[in-house]
Design a protein around this motif. Structure first.
Motif, short mmCIF file in Angstrom:
data_model
loop_
_atom_site.label_atom_id
_atom_site.label_comp_id
_atom_site.label_asym_id
_atom_site.label_seq_id
_atom_site.Cartn_x
_atom_site.Cartn_y
_atom_site.Cartn_z
N ASN A 168 -1.73 6.66 0.74
CA ASN A 168 -3.11 5.99 0.85
C ASN A 168 -3.30 5.27 2.24
O ASN A 168 -4.42 4.76 2.34
N ARG A 169 -2.02 5.22 3.02
CA ARG A 169 -2.29 4.62 4.31
C ARG A 169 -3.03 5.17 5.09
O ARG A 169 -2.85 6.49 5.50
N ASP B 62 9.15 -1.41 6.08
CA ASP B 62 8.24 -0.38 6.47
C ASP B 62 6.85 -1.04 5.92
O ASP B 62 6.12 -0.90 7.01
N SER B 63 6.75 -1.75 5.06
CA SER B 63 5.46 -2.18 4.50
C SER B 63 5.03 -3.22 5.52
O SER B 63 3.89 -3.56 6.04
N GLY C 294 -6.78 8.67 3.75
CA GLY C 294 -5.17 8.71 3.66
C GLY C 294 -4.79 9.81 4.28
O GLY C 294 -5.27 10.89 4.54
N ARG C 295 -3.36 9.78 4.58
CA ARG C 295 -2.62 10.95 5.35
C ARG C 295 -2.85 12.21 4.47
O ARG C 295 -2.85 13.31 5.07
N PHE D 140 4.06 -1.80 9.15
CA PHE D 140 2.92 -0.92 8.90
C PHE D 140 1.63 -2.14 8.97
O PHE D 140 0.70 -1.85 9.69
N GLY D 141 1.85 -3.27 8.07
CA GLY D 141 0.88 -4.19 8.44
C GLY D 141 0.49 -4.86 9.76
O GLY D 141 -0.32 -5.05 10.15
N ARG E 69 -4.19 6.59 9.00
CA ARG E 69 -3.46 7.22 10.13
C ARG E 69 -3.71 6.20 11.15
O ARG E 69 -4.89 6.01 11.77
N LEU F 165 -1.23 -2.25 11.72
CA LEU F 165 -2.57 -2.35 11.42
C LEU F 165 -3.20 -3.40 12.07
O LEU F 165 -4.37 -3.16 12.51
N LEU G 197 2.24 5.02 0.55
CA LEU G 197 2.39 5.81 1.76
C LEU G 197 1.25 6.83 1.95
O LEU G 197 0.66 6.92 2.98
N MET H 227 1.02 -1.16 -0.22
CA MET H 227 -0.02 0.08 0.09
C MET H 227 0.92 1.32 0.10
O MET H 227 1.79 1.43 0.82
#
Length: 136
Positions: A5-6, A43-44, A65-66, A47-48, A8, A51, A3, A1
């Motif tokens: 569209n991630r 990083d992915s 998204g941010r 983040f996953g 917060r 989440l 950055l 995904m």
């Protein structure tokens, strides 16, 4: 995904239940991190995992998204300037309507605080117009 569209992620409270969820996911995270090729991949994976922790404990995750969330926020410096302008406009209005009412006299005293002008002077109209011009 990507950055942009991630969603917060919220801060989660340090409770026994939340720590247990993190402890459960840590061994799985280690195996995936060993297989990561580069920093973007790492990083992915992180983040996953974060989440999934949020979803497991029931924390509310924003769907926007941010980029959309931050662009609509008004900066603090702009809010302070707008509040300062609003206070100055209110003071200008009170100074324009100046008469010997007690509340307004108190406001005029505050407006002239830090200057060498006293309200008890006989001809204060010139000082009032100068102070109004300064505030404008």
């Amino acid at each position: 995904m990507p950055l942009e569209n991630r969603p917060r992620l919220p801060r989660i409270a340090l409770s026994k239940r939340n720590r247990a969820v993190v402890r459960t996911l840590n061994p799985m995270l280690v195996t995936h991190l060993e297989a990561s090729r580069d920093l973007c991949d790492t990083d992915s994976i992180l983040f996953g995992t974060a989440l999934e922790v949020c979803r497991t404990i029931g924390a509310k995750v924003s769907t926007a998204g941010r980029a959309t969330g931050q662009s609509s926020a008004i900066p603090a410096w702009r809010k302070r300037i707008e509040e300062h302008i609003a206070k100055a406009r209110a003071l200008i209005g009170r100074l324009i309507c100046f008469n010997n009412r007690t509340r307004i006299v108190r406001t005029v005293r505050m407006a002239f605080a830090g200057t060498n002008i006293s309200i008890s002077q006989l001809d204060i109209t010139q000082e009032l117009t100068e102070r109004i011009d300064d505030l404008k």
